[in-house]
Design an enzyme around this catalytic site. Structure first.
Site, short mmCIF file in Angstrom:
data_model
loop_
_atom_site.label_atom_id
_atom_site.label_comp_id
_atom_site.label_asym_id
_atom_site.label_seq_id
_atom_site.Cartn_x
_atom_site.Cartn_y
_atom_site.Cartn_z
N GLN A 126 5.87 70.79 41.99
CA GLN A 126 6.51 71.68 40.65
C GLN A 126 6.88 70.86 39.63
O GLN A 126 7.87 71.11 38.92
CB GLN A 126 7.47 72.53 41.25
CG GLN A 126 7.15 73.74 42.43
CD GLN A 126 6.20 74.72 41.37
OE1 GLN A 126 6.65 74.63 40.36
NE2 GLN A 126 5.47 75.53 42.11
N SER A 127 6.20 69.71 39.15
CA SER A 127 6.49 68.83 38.11
C SER A 127 6.37 69.63 36.68
O SER A 127 5.27 70.16 36.38
CB SER A 127 5.55 67.65 38.07
OG SER A 127 5.41 67.17 36.89
#
Ligand SMILES: *Cc1c(COP(=O)(O)O)cnc(C)c1O
Length: 337
Positions: free
Chosen positions: A75-76
């Site tokens: 989930q960068s």
């Protein structure tokens, strides 16, 4: 300190607003709380990586790159903002995502930032947790070069002396905004991860001779390791800027008591902070960074760390898109939510 010497390309909306959080201040009984809205940088729903990318993508353009490579956790937010920047500049984008949490929730693995990476047209590949991601990026760059492409590699979080210039510039922006408002900022607090944000702020505040006390709330590493990372990058950033006076080690302070079980793993304090800000200020934090950063700030306020008359600015680094990968952490998954 002369930032105009470095190439920069406009990607975001600056200056970001500096706003009072009157409701949260009242609920917590002081200090006077403010928020610097770097969640509103404008690029693909915003966030702190946009400032770094204004300098990094300018370098990529100067290097005549046609594809940028970067890496991050599943989930960068950094990957998502890089994908958007590449799209805007007509470059390809190749993202390597490391599974740092082990979550198999389909929302975590494919919604939120992952959905937006794809929407921006990036190529996404996955790697197991613990992979040497820098090495993976370099190998990918070699493969792309062999195919005739001109890749530019951006480190995780955009955290190197070029990316950190974005937060040297942010320090100057904040100091000038405070002067315009006649506001004396006593403390600046934010979530720290790959260290570029805090390193840039440390170098910037140093260059400005500001006495604002900066505090990073850790989201990943223990205190010793986090502070060493920030200090090392702050020194290299100051060198890149050709600053004469060395950065003081004491100007780097990280509190890493709010990480919980690990990077990207929810904590009760994070959940409380995200819900409290959503319900008192109408502000969306995120579960990985700003939620834990705010959890730290709230806990320190409750422990009497600040004077009630202090002005404390929380730098909101963005990340709310990741909320869509974490519905379960808020008990909001499924029809009963
Ligand atoms: C990357 C990120 C941070 C941490 O910034 P670093 O420069 O990596 O330390 C904080 N908040 C959000 C929302 C982020 O995406």
């Amino acid at each position: 300190m002369d930032l105009s010497l470095f190439p920069r390309i406009q990607l975001g909306h600056f200056p970001t607003p500096l706003e009072p959080m009157a409701n949260l201040t009242a609920v917590l009984g002081g200090p006077r709380l403010w928020v610097k809205r770097d969640d509103c940088t404008g690029l693909s729903s915003g966030g702190n990586k946009t400032r770094k990318l204004e300098y990094l993508m300018a370098e990529a353009i100067a290097a005549r790159a046609d594809v940028v490579i970067t890496q991050g956790a599943t989930q960068s937010n950094h990957a998502r903002q890089t994908a958007a920047a590449a799209a805007k500049l007509g470059m390809k984008c190749h993202i390597l995502l490391e599974d740092r949490t082990g979550s198999t929730d389909p929302d975590y693995t494919d919604n939120g930032n992952v959905l937006l990476n794809r929407l921006h047209g990036a190529t996404v590949e996955r790697r197991a947790g613990g992979t040497n991601m820098q090495q993976e990026m370099e190998q990918l760059a070699e493969r792309l070069k062999a195919d005739g492409a001109r890749p530019y590699v951006i480190p995780g979080g955009g955290s190197n002396p070029v990316g950190a210039l974005g937060y040297v510039s942010a320090a100057a922006e904040l100091v000038s905004q405070a002067a315009t408002l006649g506001l004396r900022i006593d403390h600046l607090v934010h979530a720290t991860g790959s260290a570029g944000t805090q390193a840039g702020l440390v170098a910037g505040l140093h260059g400005l001779n500001s006495d604002i006390k900066l505090l990073g709330i850790g989201t990943r590493a223990p205190k010793e390791k986090q502070e060493t990372m920030v200090y090392d990058l702050a020194c290299r950033t100051a060198e890149h800027l050709r600053m004469r006076a060395p950065v003081a080690r004491e100007s780097v302070v990280a509190n890493c008591d709010y990480v919980g079980a690990g990077y990207g793993i929810p904590t009760p304090g994070m959940q409380e902070a995200v819900e409290l800000l959503a319900r008192t200020e109408g502000l969306l934090l995120d579960p990985v960074y700003s939620g834990k950063g705010m959890a730290g700030l709230i806990d320190l306020i409750r422990k009497g760390h600040f004077k009630t008359t202090d002005n404390v600015v929380f730098l909101h680094t963005g990340g709310s898109v990741a909320l869509f990968g974490y519905a379960e952490a808020f008990g909001l998954k499924g029809p009963q939510g």
